[in-house]
Design an enzyme around this catalytic site. Structure first.
Site, PDB file in Angstrom:
ATOM      1  CE1 TYR A   1      68.842 -37.769 -37.156  1.00 47.37           C
ATOM      2  CE2 TYR A   1      67.577 -37.793 -38.277  1.00 47.37           C
ATOM      3  CZ  TYR A   1      67.312 -37.852 -37.208  1.00 47.37           C
ATOM      4  OH  TYR A   1      66.382 -37.160 -36.310  1.00 47.37           O
TER       5      TYR A   1
ATOM      6  CE  LYS B   1      67.952 -40.215 -35.213  1.00 48.04           C
ATOM      7  NZ  LYS B   1      68.579 -40.722 -33.750  1.00 48.04           N
TER       8      LYS B   1
END
Ligand SMILES: CCCCCCC[C@@H](O)CC(=O)SCCNC(=O)CCNC(=O)[C@H](O)C(C)(C)COP(=O)(O)OP(=O)(O)OC[C@H]1O[C@@H](n2cnc3c(N)ncnc32)[C@H](O)[C@@H]1OP(=O)(O)O
Length: 721
Positions: free
Chosen positions: A162, A166
């Site tokens: 993640y 991101k």
């Protein structure tokens, strides 16, 4: 305040079935935008399908807005954009909000966990934005939001997949901001924290409750408005708070001393702490600035190497502002008790200036290893065995302003062997841009480190000059405060010798001693006031030797001799009679005798004292301002001196108010002042005092900012005789 509206705009919000996306969609709909509410309807790990988007569309419609639902996967982003075109004929705003989680510690993370997260977050944002991009370019308008996360910017345990995706979105936004600039396409990133399906079992319950998406939505929706000023920004928002995050880049350091040197592992280690020092870090806006910076640094490195030749120099930066100047002035005894010091203490004073000795600090290079590295084998220098021995400063051309930034080149010119001790001579050149502003030289006395067979003298040393063998022409005394060293050290020299009793004891002092430069600052102020019209720009050069330590609280007595434009001086401590600064001098550009201090009398070098005219003026001023004088009160005695002798005395009794020659009839004076030709004198008392400058036969009322409002007319028209 006018409402920010989105009438005529079409917005796509991905992942708008709940949480933040829903809040964005509702707000956009309420402010006039036609909204495509996209949501695949999966659970937070992307599995399954439901029809959250329909409910959101209904809510927008119920409030009078226009919206359609879209159930496409962001990986097929072109289909979502097509929904906007098919239904509303255009696309203006794209909020890439859809996202899922597959949190695992890195050890357990599978290829699938990695790929799925990248597919939805990074590829999804690419696909939707790519599909919208051609419309934005053609219509020369577009607003794009990428959704990043503090987990990506700072890292977070269990979110390797993640975090990587991101931060990837930040890179995507930064490049698109550049590519879109000429088409009025603004691309910004939001790093939000809010209660959503992604955070419901990550945040503590009370926090989850408080972090309403509605507190973030106005920030993100504002970022999509046509009036939003930024592009390429990372905005962090939560709980009704917003801020900006950006990357900074350090000043850096060369990893070798000369361009011809190789870069080795050892040279990297040697320069590492400077290379990663973030003190002078700056925000870089674009790649081109990094390239430009590298070219400039290379040029600078080559120029410096040319200047240095075989000598190893230490280059540093020094910046200062008005607060630094005022703090320094307090550290060397300037005080609001002395009206003429105000110009060194008050940044709004019409003549606010730096004290000349302040600039010695720029050349001090206290953080440099120069003195330590200059020691011969087997000898060492550190804060426990060094004393400031001598100091020189010379201004090359114009006097520096009240704020600025210098580049300083410092190097050791010689290390002298004085028998039991060593003396390291450090030269510094202070540049503003490429302009040489000042030169300094320090002699650092290194106790107990002599006897290495080095030279005893140096041709590079700027010598002290003995004082003339006659009684001084002027003497000024001023007591230092018990806290003088504690105050002075805040200007940068944090050597514990000046504050820590145990360090002072180890060094053989009864208590922490005053910085040599603090005592020197006092004496230089006394000279400046007495012979330089208190005008720092009149100051050319200074040299002094520190002969004995001064203890905070002692009274400094500055004795001065005038020889042409050179003022020789030495400083004693009143309590012991010891000379503490010797062989010192200040060279002035112009001599302006007299001064602002209420010090003991100096011989007036030129011009007769027109004391009668001054007496008449004082009488006139007091009579004109009787009420003010009475309200101030007090009995003042002025002893008028010529060539060091009192020739007349006046009494100013503000209670009556009357002015008369001679000593006070009451037999008691509250304040006694000595006035010689050229001095500034007070004609009223207390703080309600306009000043009268009596200079070369001219009497004028000097501007006094603090009182200008109260005294108004009195200060506006200078009086002359
Ligand atoms: C880059 C980072 C830098 C950071 C620097 C500064 C950090 C600050 O925090 C430190 C400070 O502010 S310390 C406070 C201020 N300084 C002092 O108090 C020192 C006072 N001076 C003394 O105590 C003695 O003079 C003393 C001890 C210095 C010398 O006394 P003696 O040992 O008795 O010396 P003496 O026998 O008189 O002379 C021996 C030879 O040395 C020369 N000399 C004497 N005083 C000197 C001095 N102050 N500076 C330079 N040279 C000096 C003499 O000329 C003599 O040499 P020669 O025989 O060749 O003539």
């Amino acid at each position: 305040m006018e409402q920010l509206r989105f009438d005529g705009r079409v917005a796509v919000v991905t992942g708008a079935g709940g949480g933040l996306g829903k809040a964005y969609a509702l707000l956009l709909g309420a402010r006039g935008a036609k909204v495509v509410v996209n949501d695949l309807g999966g659970a937070r790990d992307g599995v399954g399908k439901s029809n959250f988007a329909d409910a959101v569309v209904q809510e927008i419609k119920d409030k009078g807005g226009i919206a359609v639902a879209d159930y496409n996967n962001v990986v097929e982003g072109e289909k979502i954009i097509k929904t906007a075109i098919d239904n509303f004929g255009r696309i203006d705003i794209l909020i890439n909000n859809a996202g899922i989680l597959r949190d695992k510690s890195f050890t357990k993370m599978s290829d699938q966990d990695w790929d799925l997260i990248h597919l939805v977050h990074l590829k999804g944002a690419f696909k939707t934005t790519h599909a919208a991009w051609e419309y934005f370019r053609k219509q020369k308008y577009g607003r794009v939001i990428m959704t990043s996360s503090n987990a990506g910017i700072f890292g977070n345990f269990g979110q390797a997949n993640y975090s990587a995706a991101k931060l990837g979105l930040v890179g995507l936004a930064n490049t698109l901001a550049i590519e879109g600039a000429k088409y009025n396409i603004k691309v910004n990133t939001i790093a939000p924290t809010a209660a959503s399906r992604l955070t419901e079992d990550i945040l503590p319950p009370e926090m989850f409750e408080a972090m309403k998406p509605e507190l973030v939505a106005p920030v993100v929706v504002y970022m999509t408005h046509e009036s939003f000023p930024e592009t390429g920004a990372i905005i962090d928002s939560t709980l009704g708070f917003a801020t900006k995050t950006h990357f900074v880049r350090g000043y850096g350091a060369s990893l070798r001393s000369k361009p011809s040197d190789p870069v080795t592992l050892e040279s990297v280690q040697q320069h590492w702490s400077k290379a990663v020092n973030m003190k002078d870090a700056v925000h870089i806006d674009k790649m081109a600035d990094v390239t430009l910076d590298l070219v400039e640094k290379l040029q600078e490195f080559q120029e410096r190497a040319k200047l240095d030749g075989d000598r190893e120099s230490y280059w540093s930066k020094y910046s200062y502002n008005s607060k630094d100047l005022a703090l320094y002035a307090l550290g060397i005894g300037a005080s609001v008790h002395n009206e003429s010091d105000l110009k060194f203490l008050y940044e709004s004073h019409e003549n606010f200036s730096a004290l000349p000795t302040y600039f010695i600090l720029a050349g001090m290079c206290l953080e440099s290893p120069l003195v330590a590295n200059s020691m011969p084998p087997g000898k060492h220098a550190d804060f426990t065995n060094i004393l400031h021995g001598e100091q020189y400063i010379e201004f090359v051309d114009s006097f520096p302003g009240t704020e600025g930034e210098f580049t300083i080149r410092s190097y050791v010119t010689d290390v002298l062997d004085k028998g039991s001790s060593a003396v390291s001579i450090v030269n510094s050149e202070i540049y503003q841009g490429k302009q040489l502003v000042a030169r300094t030289q320090q002699h650092i006395f290194v106790l107990g480190q002599g006897g290495f067979g080095g030279p005893r003298n140096s041709k590079q040393a700027i010598d002290v000059q003995p004082a003339p063998k006659r009684a001084p022409d002027a003497v000024v005394e001023q007591q230092t405060a018990e806290d003088q060293a504690a105050l002075y050290r805040l200007s940068g020299d944090l050597n514990p010798l000046h504050i820590d009793p145990s360090v002072a004891t180890v060094s053989g002092h009864p208590k922490p001693i005053l910085h040599g430069l603090a005592s020197l600052g006092f004496s230089a102020r006394h000279v400046l006031a007495k012979y330089a019209g208190n005008d720092p720009s009149n100051f050319k050069a200074l040299k002094a030797r520190f002969v004995k330590p001064v203890l905070p609280g002692q009274t400094l007595v500055t004795e001065m001799w005038l020889e042409g434009k050179r003022v020789h001086f030495q400083t004693k401590t009143k309590e012991t009679g010891n000379i503490v600064i010797a062989g010192a001098y200040i060279d002035l550009k112009n001599l302006v005798s007299g001064g602002a201090s209420s010090a003991p009398a100096a011989a007036a070098p030129s011009g007769a004292l027109k004391s009668d005219a001054l007496f008449a003026k004082i009488t006139e001023e007091v009579n004109k301002n009787k009420d003010m004088a009475k309200s101030v009160g007090g009995v003042f005695v002025y002893n008028i001196t010529e060539n060091g002798k009192t020739v007349k005395s006046w009494t100013l009794d503000l209670k009556t108010p009357t002015v008369y020659e001679g000593q006070p009839k009451s037999g008691k004076a509250d304040t006694t002042m000595t006035v010689s030709d050229g001095d500034l004198v007070d004609i009223a008392a207390g703080i309600l005092q306009p000043q009268v400058a009596y200079l070369k036969g001219k009497l004028k009322i000097a501007g006094n900012i603090m009182l200008a409002q109260k005294l108004g007319p009195l200060l506006k028209s200078p009086a002359k005789i």
